[in-house]
Each structure stands twice: as C-alpha cells, then as structure tokens.
Design an enzyme around this catalytic site. Sequence first.
Site, PDB file in Angstrom:
ATOM      1  N   ARG A 236       0.895  -1.136   0.160  1.00 22.24           N
ATOM      2  CA  ARG A 236      -0.005   0.083   0.017  1.00 22.24           C
ATOM      3  C   ARG A 236       1.078   1.097  -0.131  1.00 22.24           C
ATOM      4  O   ARG A 236       2.062   1.226   0.626  1.00 22.24           O
ATOM      5  CB  ARG A 236      -0.989   0.151   1.427  1.00 22.24           C
ATOM      6  CG  ARG A 236      -2.232  -1.058   1.344  1.00 22.24           C
ATOM      7  CD  ARG A 236      -3.149  -0.548   0.268  1.00 22.24           C
ATOM      8  NE  ARG A 236      -4.378  -1.340   0.290  1.00 22.24           N
ATOM      9  CZ  ARG A 236      -4.536  -2.547  -0.492  1.00 22.24           C
ATOM     10  NH1 ARG A 236      -3.436  -2.893  -1.232  1.00 22.24           N
ATOM     11  NH2 ARG A 236      -5.587  -3.176  -0.280  1.00 22.24           N
ATOM     12  N   GLU A 264      -2.816   8.336  -3.774  1.00 21.58           N
ATOM     13  CA  GLU A 264      -3.219   7.545  -4.888  1.00 21.58           C
ATOM     14  C   GLU A 264      -4.673   7.809  -5.072  1.00 21.58           C
ATOM     15  O   GLU A 264      -5.317   8.063  -4.318  1.00 21.58           O
ATOM     16  CB  GLU A 264      -2.954   6.209  -4.449  1.00 21.58           C
ATOM     17  CG  GLU A 264      -3.244   4.837  -5.541  1.00 21.58           C
ATOM     18  CD  GLU A 264      -3.062   3.745  -5.016  1.00 21.58           C
ATOM     19  OE1 GLU A 264      -3.836   2.820  -5.281  1.00 21.58           O
ATOM     20  OE2 GLU A 264      -1.710   3.363  -4.683  1.00 21.58           O
ATOM     21  N   HIS A 283      -1.309   0.888  -9.555  1.00 24.23           N
ATOM     22  CA  HIS A 283      -2.055  -0.213  -8.616  1.00 24.23           C
ATOM     23  C   HIS A 283      -2.944  -1.412  -9.521  1.00 24.23           C
ATOM     24  O   HIS A 283      -3.900  -1.433  -9.361  1.00 24.23           O
ATOM     25  CB  HIS A 283      -2.893   0.386  -7.701  1.00 24.23           C
ATOM     26  CG  HIS A 283      -3.347  -0.128  -6.628  1.00 24.23           C
ATOM     27  ND1 HIS A 283      -3.808   0.374  -5.349  1.00 24.23           N
ATOM     28  CD2 HIS A 283      -3.283  -1.555  -6.163  1.00 24.23           C
ATOM     29  CE1 HIS A 283      -3.868  -0.442  -4.238  1.00 24.23           C
ATOM     30  NE2 HIS A 283      -3.634  -1.808  -5.001  1.00 24.23           N
TER      31      HIS A 283
END
Length: 320
Positions: A236, A264, A283
């Site tokens: 993450r 993000e 991602h």
Amino acid sequence: MNADDSDLARPLVWLPIPPEEIEGLPENLEYAHWNGEPDFPTDPARCAFYVPPYLLGTEVSVRPLPAMTGLRVVQTLTAGVDDILPSLHLLPSGALLCNARGLHDASTAELALALTLAALRDIPGFVRAQDAGEWRQGFRPALADKSVLIVGYGSIGRAIEDRLIPFECARVVRVARSSRESDHGPVHAITELPALLPDADVVILATPLTEVTRRLVDETFLARMRDGALLVNIARGGVVDTKALLGELGSGRLRAALDVTDPEPLPAGHPLWSAPGVLITPHVGGPSSAYLPRAKRLLRDQLAEFALDAPLQNVVVTVP
C-alpha cells in the site's frame, strides 16, 4: 407463504459480480447485483452479506454501510481492508469483516517479480530508447546473485518467494510481524529490520497497511538501505513516506518500483512521476486475468459456508 415472503425469508447477498455468472451459489440465499451504481438494488437494511465493489474506491464501498442495519458479513475482494476499517463503527455488533487472502497472490507476486526485473534490467530505459529509435547497449544489474528482503511474509510474500527461487538469488530474507519458521526457512520479526536492511539489494514490500506499518519506510528505514538498492512496493502506498523516498531518489542513491503510491491515484504533476530511478504502475497488482475466476471461487466457497451458518475463512475483525 407467497413468493415474496419466501424471498424475504432468505438471507440477502449483495454481489459486485452478477450472480448468474457465478456457478454453484447456494440456492437458499437471495442475491442482488450492485457494483457501485447510484441506485441500490434493494433496501440495504435487508442485506446480510455484502461484497463491496472492486477497485471503485472507499467512498463507493462504504456508501451503503450506514443503512445496512442487518448486515452480518462484509467480504472484501482485496487482501487489504484498510478502506473498510475506518467505517467499522457503522457495522452492527457481531458483524464479520473478511478479506480476500489468497485471491491476489499469484497476480500480485507476478507483478512484484516483473517490477523487480524491469527496474533492475532498465526495461523503461530500453522502451524510451525504442521510442527514440536508438540502440543503447550496456550492462545492467541482474536479479541473479542478489539478496532480496521481503517485508510482509503472508500469503503474497510466500508467493513472491516461490517465484524468486528459479532466479538464483544469493538469498531471500523474510520479515513478518513476529518471528517464526516457514517452509522456506526462518521468518524474522519486524523489529529486526534495522539489522537486515543494509545487506539487501532488493527490498520488496508486501505488508498490509496498519498503524504499525504506516510510513514504516521512513527516512531512517531508507537510510539503512545500501547504496544502489531497489525498493519495490506492491503493498500500500501509505507504507512508504513519499517525501523521504523522493529525497533518496533525487540523490540517485536508491531506486524504486512502485505499484502503489501515496497519494493515490498519483495526481498529474506530482514529483514522483519525474523522479529519477523510479518505475510506476497504477495499482495493477490484483486486476489481471487471474482475478475473476479466483474471485468467483472465493465467493462461492464463502457463501456456501455462510448458507450453512458455518465458520467463514479470512475473518479479520469481529465487530464488538
């Protein structure tokens, strides 16, 4: 009892995948399809088992929760549950939060290896050379004979090591929350990281985002990495202190390959985009051709247990 009464007697499941596309679902449950649309398919208060939409963001995932007063299970399709955890107070007492442990192991481990190889062998540089029509030969680092440190040795971490084995690494070092033995060898406790970092050529982050791991990779962590080392993050974005990483990238001392960032999505003009020595993917560790069949199997298996009132797999939290 009429048909409508029969439906009301069956526990209701909200799925982001059309239920008719999932073979083998239990017949004693009722199903509704919701994948983040503005309107809800049924009264949310009737929902007993909720599967949030995949990759549509926290705002969408938690939107129906306040109205789901009869909810018994939230089953995410992500390995991490950090988007749901802040909203646990919205869930009824006794509700279960389950993650998708195992669902993304193969796909995410593939990407971790791909990012590592691409960054070491300078694939982005070769692509830019191709775009420019230039033939740029030269030596590049190999993964062979490198020391790799995996931070976060759950199912994804193990899958990464399985894929590293054929590449003749000098060694693979494993780190988790606490020390233990694994099939591949000892797993070190996270408290041992300061002593392990200086010997690693590649550091792969595969840890969940928790209060312990948030900004784990800070100035001190990065300073202990050896000169020229590569940081790979498929965990993450919040595990890494972006400002600290930018400092190391700007100096040229470290390199990075990032599938996740903080913030993000990474906004246009953010300095990470143009930082030297960094490879960024948006991602995409989980979304691949491996996702859908595995997601369907997970949901079928969990719902089969739910229909029998049997214990569920991958329970992360039981709401007090």
